[in-house]
Every structure is written in C-alpha cells, then in structure tokens.
Design a protein around this motif. Structure first.
Motif, PDB file in Angstrom:
ATOM      1  N   LEU A 295     -10.358   7.515 -45.007  1.00  0.00           N
ATOM      2  CA  LEU A 295     -10.515   7.512 -43.554  1.00  0.00           C
ATOM      3  C   LEU A 295     -10.172   6.154 -42.957  1.00  0.00           C
ATOM      4  O   LEU A 295      -9.658   6.060 -41.836  1.00  0.00           O
ATOM      5  N   PHE A 296     -10.444   5.063 -43.713  1.00  0.00           N
ATOM      6  CA  PHE A 296     -10.311   3.731 -43.130  1.00  0.00           C
ATOM      7  C   PHE A 296      -9.290   2.848 -43.864  1.00  0.00           C
ATOM      8  O   PHE A 296      -9.115   1.686 -43.539  1.00  0.00           O
TER       9      PHE A 296
ATOM     10  N   ILE B 121     -14.903  12.841 -37.205  1.00  0.00           N
ATOM     11  CA  ILE B 121     -14.124  11.611 -37.065  1.00  0.00           C
ATOM     12  C   ILE B 121     -12.670  11.986 -36.819  1.00  0.00           C
ATOM     13  O   ILE B 121     -12.099  12.811 -37.544  1.00  0.00           O
ATOM     14  N   TYR B 122     -12.077  11.409 -35.743  1.00  0.00           N
ATOM     15  CA  TYR B 122     -10.736  11.744 -35.314  1.00  0.00           C
ATOM     16  C   TYR B 122      -9.832  10.503 -35.404  1.00  0.00           C
ATOM     17  O   TYR B 122     -10.314   9.351 -35.361  1.00  0.00           O
ATOM     18  N   LYS B 123      -8.546  10.767 -35.451  1.00  0.00           N
ATOM     19  CA  LYS B 123      -7.542   9.702 -35.390  1.00  0.00           C
ATOM     20  C   LYS B 123      -7.332   9.255 -33.953  1.00  0.00           C
ATOM     21  O   LYS B 123      -7.104   8.065 -33.677  1.00  0.00           O
TER      22      LYS B 123
ATOM     23  N   ARG C 209     -10.555   4.673 -35.498  1.00  0.00           N
ATOM     24  CA  ARG C 209     -11.145   5.994 -35.706  1.00  0.00           C
ATOM     25  C   ARG C 209     -12.146   6.267 -34.586  1.00  0.00           C
ATOM     26  O   ARG C 209     -12.846   5.356 -34.107  1.00  0.00           O
ATOM     27  N   TRP C 210     -12.199   7.550 -34.176  1.00  0.00           N
ATOM     28  CA  TRP C 210     -13.052   7.963 -33.065  1.00  0.00           C
ATOM     29  C   TRP C 210     -14.083   8.983 -33.566  1.00  0.00           C
ATOM     30  O   TRP C 210     -13.752   9.863 -34.345  1.00  0.00           O
TER      31      TRP C 210
ATOM     32  N   LEU D 121     -10.454  14.464 -38.825  1.00  0.00           N
ATOM     33  CA  LEU D 121     -10.094  14.072 -40.188  1.00  0.00           C
ATOM     34  C   LEU D 121     -11.236  14.334 -41.153  1.00  0.00           C
ATOM     35  O   LEU D 121     -11.022  14.513 -42.352  1.00  0.00           O
TER      36      LEU D 121
END
Length: 586
Positions: free
Chosen positions: A102-103, A61-63, A109-110, A71
């Motif tokens: 994360l959220f 999971i990326y920003k 988020r990608w 991340l």
C-alpha cells in the motif's frame, strides 16, 4: 444513515513498511514491528448526534481522493463512548496487518470510513510521522535498493534470491515439468482468476470477509451484485423455519425498493414493496397459503396492503380498488334490487365511485311489518297470518297447511289433511284407510285450535274425530257452539246433590270435580235453583229429566236472576216421582 468525523490525530506506524528492514531488524532483535495504524474517529447519526455503543465501521484505503476502487478495506466493530468517539488500529483484523504494497510506491493514500453500511464519509489524506519517515530511509542498504543484492547464480539453472526472515519459507518449489504461475500483482480482497494459462489477475468477485460483491468493491449486503443477473434454474425463497402447531411460518421476502425525494425533509426516502408467501389455516385439516403484497415507506416495516392471491389463484383486492374504463373489458358495474326491500345508490359505477346497498327494514325473526324473515338460532321465527296456496305439505298428496279453497264452494281451510270439495274447514281429520279414528287436531294441555270469524273451527269427516284433546275445552262466554257448563243433579231423594259437572270457566281438575263451582238450592219439592257463577240469561240451555214413573214429566228452566242465575222447576201435574235431571248451557 450515519457518518464519522475524523480526528486530527492520525498516526501511521510504518516501521515495517519494507521487508529488507524487517529482515535486518528481525535478525538482530528477533522481533517484528506490527504494521498497524492508529486511527481515532467519531460516530454520528443523521441528525449529527453522537451514537453510543457498538457500531460496524468499514475502513477503505484509496489511491485517489474522490474516485477509484479501494486498494484495501476491512470492517471492525468499534465501541463509541458517550460522545461518539472511538479509537482503533487499522489492520488489526489481519494477521499480517496492513500490506506493505500500500505504501511502497511513496504515493499519497486516502482513507474512507463507512458506518453500519451507510454513506461513506469524505476521504482523509494519510500523513507520515517522523518514525515512519525513518522507516522509509531503511528501505535502502548503503543507498542501494534490496534488488541490487542478489546472490550469484550457482551452476544449476535455478536462481536464489535473498528472502526476508519474517516471511515463511516452507513453500516448495514447483514440480519439474510444470509451468510456474506468475502474477504482476492483484487487488486486495478480490478473488484471483487466470487471464492466461500461467498468469493470475483479479476477478470481478470481491470478498472482504463478511460480504461479497460482484462487480463492486463495497457490498452493502451479504451478496451485492452490480449489473444484470440471469438464473438458469429455480430461484427459491424458503420459509423462515418449519411451522409448529402454534404458528405457521412465512417465506423469506422479496423486496423491491424505489427512492423518492421528500421536499419537506430535503432527503431521499426509500419506498419498499415486498412479496411474501404467508401461511393460511395453520394447525387444521386443510392448511394452505397465500401470496401477499406488503409496503413500507422509509424505515417503516412493510405491512400488508390488502392485495393477495389465494392458493387457487383468486385475487383479493385492497379496499378502494377501482377498475379500468374506456377500452377495458369492464366499463361499468351496476346493482339492482327490489325497491320494496332495499335502497341502492351509486349505480352504475363507470369510472370511480361507491355502490351502496341498504335494507329498508332489516331482516328479523320477529313479526315486523315489511321485514324479510330471518330465523333465529333455533330455526324459529315469529309471524302474523300466513297466506299461501300450499304452505306446508304433510304427505305425498295430502296438504299439511292449506290457506285457500280448491273447489267452487266458498270457504277457506285453515288446516286441511286432505282435499275436500265441500265448504272450507278449520281442521279436517281423515283416515286414509277409511276406518274411523282420524284426528284433525290433537291438543294436550294447551289450546289446540282457535277459530276466528265465520270459519269452522274444527271439522271431522265421516267417522274421524273433528276434535280430540286430553284437556278441557274453553270458549268465550258470549260465543256459541261449545258447552259452557254441564250439570247432572240428583233430584230423586235427599240429600239432593250435583253428581257430575263441567265448568268451562275453570281449569284443571276443578272444572270437572263436583260441584265444579256451581251451587244447588231446593226451594220446594221438585223446585231447585242452580247457580253457575256467570251470566247465562243470554245463552242457550237445555234440560233432560229421567223419571221412574210414567206420566208427563216436564222440566222448566226459568232464569231467577237475569244477570247471573237461573233455576230449574218441575211441573207437578200428573203422577210425579223425584228424578235425576241434566242441564247444559251453550
């Protein structure tokens, strides 16, 4: 290389995205909603065909959509159906599921997906569902954030905060007098480090549970180091396992990989070189090893190139190896050999080429003209005449086989036991002590010596035997020197018989057993005919008579048939009495 196709169905279950809501729900119901995200995808190979079965898939999971480190990530084994489709839950490998952090910011988020360590597929945007949006609203209490609800500080110096019931509260407070360790937040799966005496931050070491990356967050092997490395000690690549009597074991390999672009397939291809120590002479009294260079292109397993280094440092070059020219230490390689035996071509080689070396006549143990003699498995070979000044030496000063006269007198010696100044001898027997009994040639059963031309077949010196054999002597009928026939006749009284004899045309006992193939006939008193069975009219013969009464006794040998027979006749003049007589044919 594999890729995954993202299905349109992507669901985020964000019921427990905030700790306050989890605490409230837990207090009321006693249950915690798991922080998991359903995800469906498809696994394809490099040709776009679906893969079936188990595959290792890494989810990150990326920003941002294109850049930046993940991340969060995890690796799961997924099971794809016949169309390559699979469904999993993100966060299922962790007890706490997906991290709330994360959220919590509300930013996009990608999701990136990598199959079996291949290239990562294009990142996919994670979207909320109504259930997750409702969970986001639960992050406030009466419209205020949880931070607004802090208990009033007691009279002591410590401050109490509201702790969600879903988080364990067994941790103890720091001991009095120590400095509390603080952190503003770290990166998932990165090892922590101190950046100050009481502050912790993320290090360069990344550990996702299965692989470790140094300087990178997407390790492609058990240990993946990005950047220059220095080892201040011995780097060991041990054997794969301990050797056994049936098989030696090679070392762990060291690979060097280059990448080339194939214009036909329009793809990059790995070119893999490998150094590997290999066992030599396993299960022997002198086992050893060698270092080999292997190569394989693309997905092919590297195989030996032929270049290797022995345990003594000797290099074995692969076929087709060429050597430097010009300023190098070796400028040319040449080869010469006698033209009577070999044919050499391609010499010298100065830049590139091949030296050819071939026999004119291959070596053989047979008597082949112009061939180099090769002994057979028993050490023997066949040959015609052998001419040598000293062919075989039989003793310290004696000559075993000698092919040339050593004196001024003409004549060659076929076999000579000691040097003589006289004519050459076929075979010379000599007793070094001076006593009689030396034997030049001794034959038993077979022909001992054969003389050709005008040379002496057998020569005996002094009291030594010139020739001795346990068998009979044979010679061609037309040759001279040896007795062809010998007979002793009893002509004294009837019945007249052949007492003893020798016939060179017969072999074995028949040659000396009377009558030896001869026939004796009496025509008149004192007149006999002896039939030898072969022509003797052109040979020499001699007769000897033994009389029992004085007086002239003459034996006359007269051929009675020029081709095959001759008779012996007594002259009856004087007083004659019957007698024994001998006849010898040469």
């Amino acid at each position: 290389m594999m890729r995954t196709t993202v299905c349109l169905t992507l669901c985020l279950l964000m019921i427990t995205c905030t700790l306050p809501l989890v605490a409230q729900n837990s207090a009321v119901t006693g249950a915690v909603v798991p922080r998991l995200v359903n995800y469906s995808g498809r696994v394809l190979d490099v040709d776009g065909k679906p893969l079936v079965g188990i595959a290792g898939v890494t989810f990150s999971i990326y920003k941002d959509q294109y850049e930046g480190s993940p991340l969060w990530l995890e690796t799961q084994n997924v099971t794809a159906n016949s169309k390559g489709n699979y469904t999993i839950q993100l966060g299922a490998t962790r007890p706490e599921g997906l991290p709330l952090e994360l959220f919590s910011s509300g930013e996009a988020r990608w999701l990136g997906v990598r199959v079996n360590g291949g290239e990562e597929a294009p990142r996919v945007l994670l979207l909320s569902v109504p259930y997750a949006l409702k969970a986001a609203d639960a992050e406030t209490i009466g419209g205020l954030p949880p931070s607004a609800f802090v208990l009033a500080a007691p009279s002591t110096s410590t401050t109490s905060v509201m702790v969600p019931t879903s988080i364990p509260t067994t941790a103890q407070s720091p001991a009095t007098g120590t400095t509390p360790v603080t952190t503003a937040g770290g990166t998932i799966n990165k090892l922590a480090k101190f950046d100050a005496s009481a502050d912790i931050t993320s290090s360069q070491i990344f550990d996702n549970g299965t692989s470790v990356g140094v300087g990178n967050t997407a390790p492609a092997a058990k240990l993946d180091v990005s950047g220059t490395s220095i080892f201040r000690g011995l780097l060991t690549l041990p054997a794969l396992s301990a050797a056994t009597a049936s098989a030696g074991k090679n070392s762990q390999p060291m690979n060097f990989t280059a990448s080339t672009f194939n214009s036909s397939t329009k793809k990059a291809v790995n070119e893999n070189f490998r150094w590997q120590a290999e066992a030599v002479g396993n299960d022997s009294t002198a086992p050893s090893g060698m270092l080999n260079l292997l190569f394989g292109s693309g997905t092919a397993t590297p195989t030996e190139t032929g270049l290797s280094i022995s345990s003594q440092g000797l290099i074995t070059f692969a076929a087709g190896q060429t050597f430097p020219s010009g300023s190098g230490s070796v400028t040319s390689v040449g080869l010469t050999a006698p033209t009577s035996d070999f044919t050499v071509s391609g010499s010298p080689v100065t830049t590139s080429g091949t030296l050819n070396f071939a026999w004119n006549v291959a070596p053989t143990n047979a008597a082949t003209a112009n061939a180099i003699v090769k002994r057979d498995s028993t050490g023997s070979f066949s040959a015609g005449s052998i001419v040598a000044s000293l062919g075989v030496t039989g003793a310290s000063t004696a000559v075993g086989v000698y092919g040339e006269s050593t004196g001024t007198v003409s004549g060659d010696n076929g076999v000579q036991g000691v040097t003589f100044a006289g004519p050459g001898s076929g075979v010379a027997g000599f007793n070094n002590s001076g006593a009689p009994g030396g034997i030049g040639v001794y034959g038993q059963g077979d022909t001992a010596m054969y003389a050709y031309g005008t040379t002496t077949g057998v020569f005996g010196h002094g009291s030594a035997y010139g020739f001795a054999t346990d068998g009979n002597v044979q010679q061609a009928r037309t040759a001279g020197g040896w007795a062809k026939a010998m007979v002793v006749v009893n002509g004294q009284a009837a019945p007249y018989t052949i007492v003893s004899c020798f016939n060179s045309t017969l072999s074995g006992a028949a040659a000396t057993t009377p009558p030896c193939g001869f026939t004796l006939t009496e025509f008149a008193p004192g007149e006999f005919e002896t039939n030898f069975g072969f022509q003797v009219s052109d040979r020499f013969w001699a007769g000897t008579v033994y009389a029992f009464q004085s007086g002239p006794k003459i034996i006359t040998l007269t051929p009675s048939a020029p081709d095959t027979l001759f008779s012996t006749t007594y002259d009856l003049s004087g007083n004659f009495v019957g007698s024994y007589f001998h006849i010898i044919v040469y």
